[in-house]
Motif scaffolding. Structure first.
Motif: not given
Length: 338
Positions: A161-164, A166-173
């Protein structure tokens, strides 16, 4: 009870997919039930595409034909109708007239503007990042005990997630929408009034802390999580119209496996909510050691919130959450003894 099958097998099961059917139970022979389970991913993919296209948002409070909806979202009208027909059969969306649809009680929760929307959660769980480990590496993970996510992506979950972004933001959302599923008992069933400050470790953007602060005006909160998670957290809440309670919140970057902010007094309480289930036992011990060290000098309290697995006969929800942890992390949902 009547049954549409002339000859019933020795044992039958009740289908859980009987929403909208006639009163009474729908009895399904075991072979048919197994086929239903075996093709259940068809339903999850149909729901995922509906969320991706934001059909619920396009319908909003009105109704529209498949053709009109197709124009709004940029889709093929016939293909969209067939997708909606399947979703409607699943209980998602309502067909009010031939090829005319509107939101119903279920689909409304896919609207981005719904206060308890789970759209981000549906998108996250069905994203390529989360789906590939299930489809490609689950068997290998079960055979060898490895983490399917790591086998599929070559990295641990949080490192990936640290390197992606967009996916990190989706996970947080998606994590921000957990309140829609979990309710607010965490804020009401515990005496938070005894404390002056919450140190919310791994608290994402601080949704739980904010809910507690709204009920206890004397409290403050320090939310600690990965830098990528807490960046812009204050702005996020301001955009949602949060005011007074937000003024009592602050944010700090933190790696739980390295160190955590020190307590200031015995009126501090550390909150670890749904954090430890993401770690194996060794990492949990390391994390708790850091929290205990940070709390010790001031004699601060520590609150741990986790689901507790029964020793046997876990229900589908708990067992599914545990498998999700197996697929993506080295953690697990634990029994009381564990």
């Amino acid at each position: 009870m009547t049954c549409r099958y002339k000859r019933m097998p020795a044992r039958c099961v009740v289908s859980p997919n009987s929403q909208g059917s006639a009163p009474g139970c729908k009895i399904v022979p075991p072979p048919i039930r197994l086929l239903q389970i075996g093709s259940a991913f068809w339903q999850s993919r149909a729901l995922y595409v509906a969320a991706r296209l934001d059909i619920a948002g396009a319908l909003a409070d009105g109704e529209a034909s498949a053709e009109t909806l197709a124009e709004r979202i940029g889709a093929d009208a016939d293909a969209l109708y067939r997708l909606l027909r399947m979703l409607m059969a699943m209980g998602v969306f309502e067909e009010v007239a031939s090829k005319h649809f509107k939101n119903n009680r279920l689909s409304s929760y896919l609207r981005p503007d719904h206060p308890h929307s789970v759209r981000a959660m549906v998108l996250m769980h069905n994203s390529p990042e989360m789906s590939r480990p299930w489809f490609e590496q689950l068997e290998q993970g079960v055979r060898g005990g490895g983490v399917p996510f790591e086998l599929a992506h070559g990295q641990a979950f949080y490192s990936y997630m640290d390197g992606i972004p967009e996916f990190d933001a989706l996970f947080a959302q998606a994590m921000d929408s957990v309140e829609a599923l979990a309710g607010d008992s965490f804020a009401t069933d515990f005496d938070w009034s005894r404390f002056e400050r919450i140190v919310d470790i791994g608290g994402s953007k601080g949704a739980k802390s904010l809910a507690i602060l709204k009920r206890h005006p004397h409290l403050k909160a320090l939310v600690a999580d990965r830098e990528q998670v807490i960046q812009g957290a204050a702005h996020f809440w301001k955009e949602k119209g949060e005011g007074a309670a937000l003024q009592r919140m602050s944010f700090v970057a933190c790696d739980l496996l390295q160190s955590v902010p020190k307590a200031r007094s015995d009126k501090d309480i550390y909150l670890l909510s749904a954090v430890l289930h993401g770690f194996d036992d060794e990492a949990c011990i390391t994390a708790l050691h850091h929290v205990a060290e940070a709390a010790a000098e001031s004699d601060a309290a520590i609150a741990v919130m986790e689901m507790v697995m029964p020793d046997k006969r876990a229900d589908m929800g708990l067992a599914s959450f545990d498998m999700q942890m197996f697929v993506n992390t080295r953690g697990r949902e634990r029994t009381q003894a564990e």
